[in-house]
Design a protein around this motif. Sequence first.
Motif, mmCIF file in Angstrom:
data_model
loop_
_atom_site.group_PDB
_atom_site.id
_atom_site.type_symbol
_atom_site.label_atom_id
_atom_site.label_comp_id
_atom_site.label_asym_id
_atom_site.label_seq_id
_atom_site.Cartn_x
_atom_site.Cartn_y
_atom_site.Cartn_z
ATOM 1 N N UNK A 1 0.833 -1.219 0.000
ATOM 2 C CA UNK A 1 0.000 0.000 0.000
ATOM 3 C C UNK A 1 0.862 1.261 0.000
ATOM 4 N N UNK A 2 1.958 1.241 0.787
ATOM 5 C CA UNK A 2 2.839 2.421 0.827
ATOM 6 C C UNK A 2 3.539 2.622 -0.505
ATOM 7 N N UNK B 1 0.976 10.491 -3.896
ATOM 8 C CA UNK B 1 0.267 10.970 -2.715
ATOM 9 C C UNK B 1 1.285 11.375 -1.668
ATOM 10 N N UNK B 2 0.845 12.250 -0.801
ATOM 11 C CA UNK B 2 1.726 12.729 0.260
ATOM 12 C C UNK B 2 1.826 11.657 1.338
ATOM 13 N N UNK C 1 10.015 3.757 4.571
ATOM 14 C CA UNK C 1 11.202 3.083 5.093
ATOM 15 C C UNK C 1 10.848 2.182 6.287
ATOM 16 N N UNK C 2 9.934 2.670 7.123
ATOM 17 C CA UNK C 2 9.513 1.829 8.260
ATOM 18 C C UNK C 2 8.817 0.558 7.789
ATOM 19 N N UNK C 3 7.978 0.734 6.742
ATOM 20 C CA UNK C 3 7.297 -0.450 6.220
ATOM 21 C C UNK C 3 8.314 -1.467 5.677
ATOM 22 N N UNK D 1 -7.045 1.970 -3.684
ATOM 23 C CA UNK D 1 -7.381 3.368 -3.338
ATOM 24 C C UNK D 1 -6.122 4.204 -3.208
ATOM 25 N N UNK D 2 -4.989 3.542 -2.739
ATOM 26 C CA UNK D 2 -3.726 4.297 -2.656
ATOM 27 C C UNK D 2 -3.210 4.636 -4.048
#
Length: 815
Positions: A87-88, A96-97, A104-106, A212-213
């Motif tokens: 998703x990210x 998208x913002x 990076x965390x993901x 949606x992302x």
Amino acid sequence: MSPIEPGTAPEGPRTPPEPRRRRRTVRLRTLLVLLAVVPTVAMGTQVAVTADRLLDQSHHLRADVEAGERIGAPLYRLLGAMQAERAASAARWSGASVPEGELDERRAATDRAAAEFRRAAAQGARSEGARRRLQEVTEGLDDLAAYRERTDLRTGSADSTVVYYTNVINQMIRFYQDEFSHTEDAELTLESRVVVTMYSASEMLARQDTILALAGPSRELSETQFSDFVNAVGAHRYLYDTWVVPQLPPAESELYAQLVGSDAWQAKVRIENTVMSEHKDIEFGVRLPREVGGWRAAQTAWGARLDELNTARSQGLLARADAKADELESEVTWLITASAGALLLVAAGVVVTTRSVLRRLGRLHQRTVTIAEETLPDVVDRLQRGLPVDSGTLPAVTGNRDEVGRISDAFARVVAVSVDGHRQLAAERHGFGMFAAGIASRTGNLVSRQLTLTEELQDAFGHDETLLARLMRSDQLTVGMRRQIENLLILAGGEIPDPHTDPMRVADLLREAAAEVEDFRRIERQALDEISVEPRAISQISHLLAELLDNATRFSPPRSKVVIRAELVTDGLSVEIEDRGPRVTPAAYEEMNGRLHSAPPYAVLAENAHRLGLFVVGHLADQLGATVTLRRSVYGGTSAVVIVPAEHLVPTGPGPDRGGRAAAEHGGEREPARAAVAPPSAPADGPAAEPEADSEPARVPAQPGRAPLPRRAEEDKPELVPQAGAAGLPVRHTQQRAQAAPPVRPATPGTGGAARPPLPERVPQTHMVLQLREPRAPETTVAPDTATPEEVADAWSDYEHGTQQVEQELRRDQP
């Protein structure tokens, strides 16, 4: 003698009967044991198979639980991390913002989960399909860095990046499906399908989030992307409503209810409905309504609760599998314990039942043997002796209805029928014995009178040689008639009376036995030892030998000799009678020897009425305790060996011979019993001189001008008087004549039968016959045989005629 009597067959090849195959019987103990062992073994086998199957199922469940805890949990965390990173990454592609450092965390979370998964997957999976899925997931993770670089550089397309993540996630879901779908428990299989369905439904929601992302700030989707969104909404709703919610346990159902009732889930549903109903079609796709802006916040709220529901259901499945494994192991324990107890009970029941049945059958067998070997023979013996029988000694019918009781009652009925039959047979035997004894007694008296009359005629007409020869012949036939009457008395159960009071030398005994035989001239006697027989056994032994000698002379060639020799042996006195009769088969010898050692019933005697000689010999041998054996002689004929026990023998005393030569003290040498002398018409080729020292010369008939013939000695065979014995059978007694009375001189033809004066005392050299007083004539040389060929042919014809007669009798008596 030759033992060939009517009914025997000459030796020849015989076809052996085909052996009859006996059917093997199984002991009752074996049957009872098999009756218990077969179901017991079957039961034990079934228990072992069932226990092995349950233990194998438990082992599989333990392996599934171990694989779920070892691989399933890290893989589920990797699944969630990959969905979040997808998703990210989609948001990065759409422009998208995205908060700084969120991607990076993901990615860092995905790397940690991938490293943990790789360590768990290194130990492998249980099924082949699961191992293949793990390999595909591992290979997919190897391409993760390349797709991250494409995302950062915006090379390629967003759809290809999303497809990559989706494919890896699908491989993870398929791993769960392959790993948990092979369980043998139906309930666990259903629960595992629910878990896999929940993972698939969660993936549909994650795909909605990713699509949606991809819309980004422009809220625009391609027709394909919008179609995938709609399919994901419909798929996850269908999966939850049809496959997940109905199968959730109460605890997870409560969690799902709380999730569905939350504001975030309601916002999700509202956004989904708005997107599907209020979207706008544009030139290159679809534009979504503004409400999609609230999707991120709602997803953050319900995503954690959905993850909690999936985790709870996964842990519940593992716990249920572990509990099921414990349950299976407990079931195996109880199954083995109960089966072992049941087998012990069955074994104990078999042992008790077998011992009880065998104990009752053993008592029945012991009772049957006792009755058959002791009670019944004693009852039969008492019945044969005319004594009463106590009915209490016989088994009685008890009326028991079980199997052993019915067998006992059946045996009691058999014994009762047998005893009744023996009682009737004993009555008939008693009646027949009395009848036979009466007939024998009356006939014996007539025969004795006939012998007395013959003796008187011999004394009166002894000067007529022709008449004297015929009288001698009549006397011999009458003696044979008396012996047959004595046979009848013996077979009827009586005994031969013995008038002798002094022992008799064996040589005289052989002479007396030979005198009983019609063709006595062919008998050659050899007494090899000097011994005497006690008085009470003389008549029985003489009759026994006479029967054997008569049989030997009748069934051997007419001009052949029959040799009888007696000598002392270890067990007593051995008397052997040897003839030159035809050959006899070993089977015939066996059958005749059996006839000599067993007393047959009247039915057998009736069937063998024309050949009773061996039965009589067997009766006499049994009374004397002697043994008689028939065997083949070295000449091809038959040899009969009689062993008289030593208890019947006494040493021969000094002085003049007793018994046979007692008459010599009164002026004349005693002749063989029954006037066994040769008439003047006898052929010149009679038997050779006997080898014994006391060979008697033939009696010479009275001649005119010569001393008269000495009269026959006192009759040895007295009259028969029937009396009832212990068993009601006739017993023969004698009316002995006074032997102390001095013998009288025979009357001359002119006296007319006047009283006979006593004989004078013997004075040496005064009572010699005229022939001995005259000077001894010179011995003449024996001329050679001058028989003509016709005479030789006649002699050979007589021999062939006798042999053919014997063979005809044998064929007639063949069964």
